[in-house]
Scaffold this active site. Structure first.
Site, PDB file in Angstrom:
ATOM      1  N   HIS A  67       0.831  -1.212   0.000  1.00 28.70           N
ATOM      2  CA  HIS A  67       0.000   0.000   0.000  1.00 28.70           C
ATOM      3  C   HIS A  67       0.863   1.259   0.000  1.00 28.70           C
ATOM      4  O   HIS A  67       0.512   2.258  -0.617  1.00 28.70           O
ATOM      5  CB  HIS A  67      -0.941   0.006   1.210  1.00 28.70           C
ATOM      6  CG  HIS A  67      -2.178  -0.806   1.006  1.00 28.70           C
ATOM      7  ND1 HIS A  67      -3.453  -0.320   1.223  1.00 28.70           N
ATOM      8  CD2 HIS A  67      -2.342  -2.086   0.589  1.00 28.70           C
ATOM      9  CE1 HIS A  67      -4.342  -1.256   0.952  1.00 28.70           C
ATOM     10  NE2 HIS A  67      -3.686  -2.346   0.574  1.00 28.70           N
ATOM     11  N   ASP A  68       1.986   1.210   0.700  1.00 27.94           N
ATOM     12  CA  ASP A  68       2.874   2.367   0.721  1.00 27.94           C
ATOM     13  C   ASP A  68       3.458   2.629  -0.661  1.00 27.94           C
ATOM     14  O   ASP A  68       3.428   3.756  -1.158  1.00 27.94           O
ATOM     15  CB  ASP A  68       4.002   2.153   1.734  1.00 27.94           C
ATOM     16  CG  ASP A  68       4.935   3.358   1.827  1.00 27.94           C
ATOM     17  OD1 ASP A  68       4.428   4.485   1.960  1.00 27.94           O
ATOM     18  OD2 ASP A  68       6.156   3.176   1.751  1.00 27.94           O
ATOM     19  N   VAL A  71       1.183   4.139  -3.515  1.00 25.02           N
ATOM     20  CA  VAL A  71       0.711   5.518  -3.338  1.00 25.02           C
ATOM     21  C   VAL A  71       1.920   6.395  -2.994  1.00 25.02           C
ATOM     22  O   VAL A  71       2.530   6.237  -1.946  1.00 25.02           O
ATOM     23  CB  VAL A  71      -0.349   5.608  -2.219  1.00 25.02           C
ATOM     24  CG1 VAL A  71      -0.809   7.055  -2.044  1.00 25.02           C
ATOM     25  CG2 VAL A  71      -1.533   4.707  -2.524  1.00 25.02           C
ATOM     26  N   ASP A  75       7.958   5.366   0.242  1.00 29.29           N
ATOM     27  CA  ASP A  75       8.545   6.484   1.000  1.00 29.29           C
ATOM     28  C   ASP A  75       8.012   6.578   2.420  1.00 29.29           C
ATOM     29  O   ASP A  75       8.180   7.598   3.089  1.00 29.29           O
ATOM     30  CB  ASP A  75       8.287   7.806   0.271  1.00 29.29           C
ATOM     31  CG  ASP A  75       6.802   8.174   0.205  1.00 29.29           C
ATOM     32  OD1 ASP A  75       5.958   7.317   0.564  1.00 29.29           O
ATOM     33  OD2 ASP A  75       6.487   9.317  -0.193  1.00 29.29           O
ATOM     34  N   SER A  77       5.148   7.079   3.439  1.00 32.42           N
ATOM     35  CA  SER A  77       4.102   8.098   3.639  1.00 32.42           C
ATOM     36  C   SER A  77       2.860   7.476   4.279  1.00 32.42           C
ATOM     37  O   SER A  77       2.085   8.182   4.933  1.00 32.42           O
ATOM     38  CB  SER A  77       3.748   8.772   2.308  1.00 32.42           C
ATOM     39  OG  SER A  77       3.377   7.821   1.329  1.00 32.42           O
ATOM     40  N   HIS A 193      -1.252 -13.190  -1.296  1.00 30.04           N
ATOM     41  CA  HIS A 193      -2.558 -13.479  -0.693  1.00 30.04           C
ATOM     42  C   HIS A 193      -2.599 -14.891  -0.112  1.00 30.04           C
ATOM     43  O   HIS A 193      -3.630 -15.312   0.418  1.00 30.04           O
ATOM     44  CB  HIS A 193      -3.686 -13.297  -1.720  1.00 30.04           C
ATOM     45  CG  HIS A 193      -4.060 -11.872  -1.949  1.00 30.04           C
ATOM     46  ND1 HIS A 193      -4.980 -11.475  -2.901  1.00 30.04           N
ATOM     47  CD2 HIS A 193      -3.641 -10.727  -1.351  1.00 30.04           C
ATOM     48  CE1 HIS A 193      -5.093 -10.154  -2.879  1.00 30.04           C
ATOM     49  NE2 HIS A 193      -4.294  -9.678  -1.954  1.00 30.04           N
ATOM     50  N   THR A 194      -1.501 -15.605  -0.205  1.00 24.17           N
ATOM     51  CA  THR A 194      -1.394 -16.891   0.494  1.00 24.17           C
ATOM     52  C   THR A 194      -1.353 -16.652   2.006  1.00 24.17           C
ATOM     53  O   THR A 194      -1.545 -17.562   2.800  1.00 24.17           O
ATOM     54  CB  THR A 194      -0.137 -17.667   0.034  1.00 24.17           C
ATOM     55  OG1 THR A 194      -0.186 -18.988   0.571  1.00 24.17           O
ATOM     56  CG2 THR A 194       1.149 -16.989   0.464  1.00 24.17           C
ATOM     57  N   ASP A 245      -6.288 -17.592   1.998  1.00 27.95           N
ATOM     58  CA  ASP A 245      -5.902 -18.930   1.560  1.00 27.95           C
ATOM     59  C   ASP A 245      -6.567 -19.932   2.503  1.00 27.95           C
ATOM     60  O   ASP A 245      -6.191 -20.035   3.677  1.00 27.95           O
ATOM     61  CB  ASP A 245      -4.370 -19.054   1.619  1.00 27.95           C
ATOM     62  CG  ASP A 245      -3.865 -20.460   1.315  1.00 27.95           C
ATOM     63  OD1 ASP A 245      -4.700 -21.370   1.130  1.00 27.95           O
ATOM     64  OD2 ASP A 245      -2.641 -20.646   1.263  1.00 27.95           O
ATOM     65  N   THR A 248      -3.503 -23.264   3.539  1.00 25.92           N
ATOM     66  CA  THR A 248      -2.324 -23.049   4.397  1.00 25.92           C
ATOM     67  C   THR A 248      -2.165 -21.547   4.672  1.00 25.92           C
ATOM     68  O   THR A 248      -1.221 -20.915   4.184  1.00 25.92           O
ATOM     69  CB  THR A 248      -1.043 -23.608   3.739  1.00 25.92           C
ATOM     70  OG1 THR A 248      -0.879 -22.984   2.452  1.00 25.92           O
ATOM     71  CG2 THR A 248      -1.107 -25.108   3.578  1.00 25.92           C
TER      72      THR A 248
END
Length: 325
Positions: A67-68, A71, A75, A77, A193-194, A245, A248
């Site tokens: 996410h950092d 966007v 850095d 932010s 996303h595991t 998931d 596992t």
């Protein structure tokens, strides 16, 4: 005229590529070799201690890094206190344990007199991300360092800059391509996303109200959809979270891709990687060859770590990760 316009576009594109390569060239492994030679060990120990307290440390830190970077670039932010990026609905679901991991690691680094105020929060986040991948059984990889922390963080800057659960392949590719990431990079990073979880509201339409003709998304494994209905009944507390998931959920492995083959991708943006013929072969490769997935993930997360990096006077090294100096 058209030829001249094309030449101009090509020149601008070439300059952008040159700028991008110059920025990434300023990042390097061993960046703190003289100023804080033990930084990787210090961060590793701090992250391991936090991970022993709660498993959520792993998916939360990994998601925070993504996410950092998407966007304003990598850095840190995202770490700045409100009003900031974290006030946007797309960031409000970020687990607090990810933020706390960086804070604890930063405190540990700054307790070392040689390192105090010499290591950026952005670099600490990048290192912490590698550590949680390793702690959950994923691959270790060299982390390029040398990022500066950004001075600006706004709620508005998040809008339309993060992939959504309902995205199709074209939308995913378009968003990742903006950051120099290929379709293969995108699929490899989706493999994260595991680990982690999602709140019921993010996928409820797929199991209750997909279309006027069919309540359940036909690309979703029906047995899995009925299980999801049991875990996410209508009117459920929106804070209830489901593992991304189902097989596992605490191990960084290639089970995510095997799940997609069985119609068990939780989001539309997950399952589309298998249902769309253009990406299916890569999903099959990663499902059948964990080594290929691990190598692709290392390449992709290294490229992700170069996105929008600030170096030199373009940023600072924050004394407190939650506020600008």
């Amino acid at each position: 005229m058209e030829k001249k316009t094309n030449q101009t576009i090509f020149s601008i594109f070439s300059l952008l590529l040159l700028f991008s390569s110059c920025v990434s060239a300023q990042l390097r492994t061993g960046f703190y070799q003289n100023s804080c030679p033990n930084v990787e060990t210090i961060v590793r120990d701090a992250v391991r201690q936090k991970f022993q307290q709660t498993f959520v440390t792993a998916p939360a830190t990994l998601r925070l890094f993504f996410h950092d970077c998407f966007v304003r670039g990598c850095d840190a932010s995202i770490l700045i206190a409100s009003p900031s990026e974290k006030d946007h609905p797309d960031d409000m679901s970020l687990a607090g344990d990810g933020f706390d991991t960086v804070v604890k690691a930063k405190q540990a680094v700054d307790r070392n007199a040689n390192c105090r105020n010499k290591v950026s929060c952005a670099d600490i986040l990048a290192l912490a991300t590698r550590e949680v991948v390793v702690l959950t059984g994923g691959p270790s990889y060299p982390v390029e360092l040398g990022r500066k922390d950004g001075r600006l963080s706004t709620k508005a800057s998040v809008q339309n800059n993060l992939p959504q659960p309902g995205f199709n392949l074209n939308q995913l590719n378009s968003m990742f391509n903006r950051h120099g990431l290929s379709q293969t990079d995108m699929i490899a990073l989706s493999g994260a996303h595991t680990l982690g979880f999602a709140h019921c509201g993010k996928f409820s339409k797929r199991i209750y109200n997909f279309s006027p003709r069919t309540r359940i998304d036909p690309s979703l494994n029906r047995g899995y959809a009925l299980q999801l209905r049991q875990m996410c009944p209508i009117g459920v507390d929106p804070r209830i979270a489901i593992n991304m998931d189902p097989t596992t959920p605490r191990t960084f492995d290639n089970a995510y891709f095997k799940n997609l083959q069985q119609g068990k991708g939780l989001f539309t943006s997950d399952q589309v990687l298998f249902t769309d013929q253009r990406s299916r072969s890569t999903v099959n490769l990663f499902a059948n060859n964990e080594g290929a997935f691990r190598q692709a993930f290392i390449s992709a997360i290294t490229k992700l770590g170069r996105v929008g990096v600030k170096t030199g006077n373009a940023g600072e090294i924050r004394r407190d990760c939650s506020r600008v100096n």
